[in-house]
Design a protein around this motif. Sequence first.
Motif, short mmCIF file in Angstrom:
data_model
loop_
_atom_site.label_atom_id
_atom_site.label_comp_id
_atom_site.label_asym_id
_atom_site.label_seq_id
_atom_site.Cartn_x
_atom_site.Cartn_y
_atom_site.Cartn_z
N TYR A 36 0.89 -1.45 -0.07
CA TYR A 36 0.04 0.52 0.04
C TYR A 36 1.09 1.31 0.42
CZ TYR A 36 -3.86 -3.00 1.63
OH TYR A 36 -5.01 -4.79 1.53
N THR B 138 -1.98 8.00 1.10
CA THR B 138 -2.49 9.14 -0.17
C THR B 138 -2.57 10.59 0.83
OG1 THR B 138 -4.74 8.29 -0.01
CG2 THR B 138 -3.37 7.52 -1.29
N SER C 154 -12.36 -0.10 4.64
CA SER C 154 -12.94 0.28 3.38
C SER C 154 -14.07 1.80 4.41
CB SER C 154 -13.12 0.02 2.38
OG SER C 154 -12.79 -1.03 2.48
N GLY D 228 -11.66 5.15 0.41
CA GLY D 228 -10.53 5.23 0.35
C GLY D 228 -10.46 4.30 1.38
N ILE D 229 -9.14 3.43 2.00
CA ILE D 229 -8.99 2.65 3.20
C ILE D 229 -8.52 3.09 4.31
CG2 ILE D 229 -7.22 0.66 3.83
CD1 ILE D 229 -6.74 -0.03 1.62
N ARG E 41 -4.00 3.12 -0.30
CA ARG E 41 -4.16 2.25 -1.15
C ARG E 41 -3.50 1.72 -1.77
NH1 ARG E 41 -4.01 7.56 -5.72
NH2 ARG E 41 -1.54 7.30 -5.98
N ARG E 42 -3.81 0.16 -2.67
CA ARG E 42 -3.56 -0.67 -2.68
C ARG E 42 -2.38 -0.56 -4.09
NH1 ARG E 42 -3.60 -4.97 -6.24
NH2 ARG E 42 -5.34 -4.93 -6.43
#
Length: 397
Positions: free
Chosen positions: A244, A247, A269, A290-291, A309-310
């Motif tokens: 990951y 961001t 999430s 997003g995560i 993010r992945r």
Amino acid sequence: MTEIITPHDTRMKRILGHIKGKESGPVLVFFGGVHGNEPSGIQALEHVFDELNSRAYPIKGNIYGIAGNIPALLAKKRFLERDLNRIWFKDEIQGMEEGTQKNVTSEDRERLEILQVIRDLLTAHHEPIYFIDFHTTSSKTLPFITINDAMINRKFARQFPVPIILGIEEYLEGPVLNYINEYGYVSIGFESGQHATEEAKINSIAFFWLCLAYSGALTADAIPNFNDYVQELRQSAAHNRNFYEITERYAIEPGDSFTMEPGFESFESVKKGTFLAKHNGKSVVASNKGILFMPLYQKQGAEGFFMIRRIPKWVLSLSGVLRKVKADHLLARLPGVSWKDKTKSQLIVDLRVARYYSKAFFHLLGYRNRTIDSEHILIKNREKAARNDLYKDSPWF
């Protein structure tokens, strides 16, 4: 026979343990308790060193355990005056050593003591050195690794059955591993779980043993229950081995009032518009889908949460190829991009000219950015300092 070296400090020892193998090999340096409210790393170090001292293991090289913020650990607080994991700046260190720094804090003194230990180790050893920093989080979380984005860090970290977070150096000022990465050694952070939980301690112990095996300090066959340690981390991480990147960082200033909504966990999430927290009386909502990562559930801390993010596997593969062929030497030929100085380790990007170049483009080549002002960013390549030749004969390289 393995030589066991035991220090004799008072209250809490800076060097929690040192084991010297009969044969030469890697040097592993484990830190615990850089944050004083995170005891799991210290507990894991004490546990494993007790086990290593109880029987003759065929260890190669040297293993060290180092206590971090001792006064904060004794007080059970993240820090007393300054966050020890946010103050590793060369100019500050130079000022303190020269006696010009004013308002010296408890953490400044801890930093100088730890720095002297690091310098002594770098002087004493010329073998591959691995720095591992144990941490925990205030929220529930999968165990995970954080690394500065150099390929030697990636290659070593990807052996472990847990998620890996890239790019944290863009968002945090002054972590100890950022400072150590300047020397070019493998340096990884391991977040084992939520503060003071048994699972966090167990995960840290498992990670310690896997570090010994993957670095070549011990063979897997020489470690009792090695497969159980692998399975423990795999299950605790919910079989997540993805990479990951961060961001977004939600910053908190000293004196701010910040309250995270209860019940959030790392790697959860969230939808755009999700109510996340109250900050100085105002609602904080997710700006995008997003995560969520490391939501803050403690009083001390400068980050309310992160978003991640992945990273797709093909992006990681392309990044590795581009770095191998050193494609980054072409960057300085792009409009608005120039080398900061003759070392060619940092580039200055003029956003007025190069505003269409995305972060992802620079990330592919190993560059992570820092904002200089509204019109310029400084991007730095971790590959320039990486001591690849030192690790080329390692089993994971």
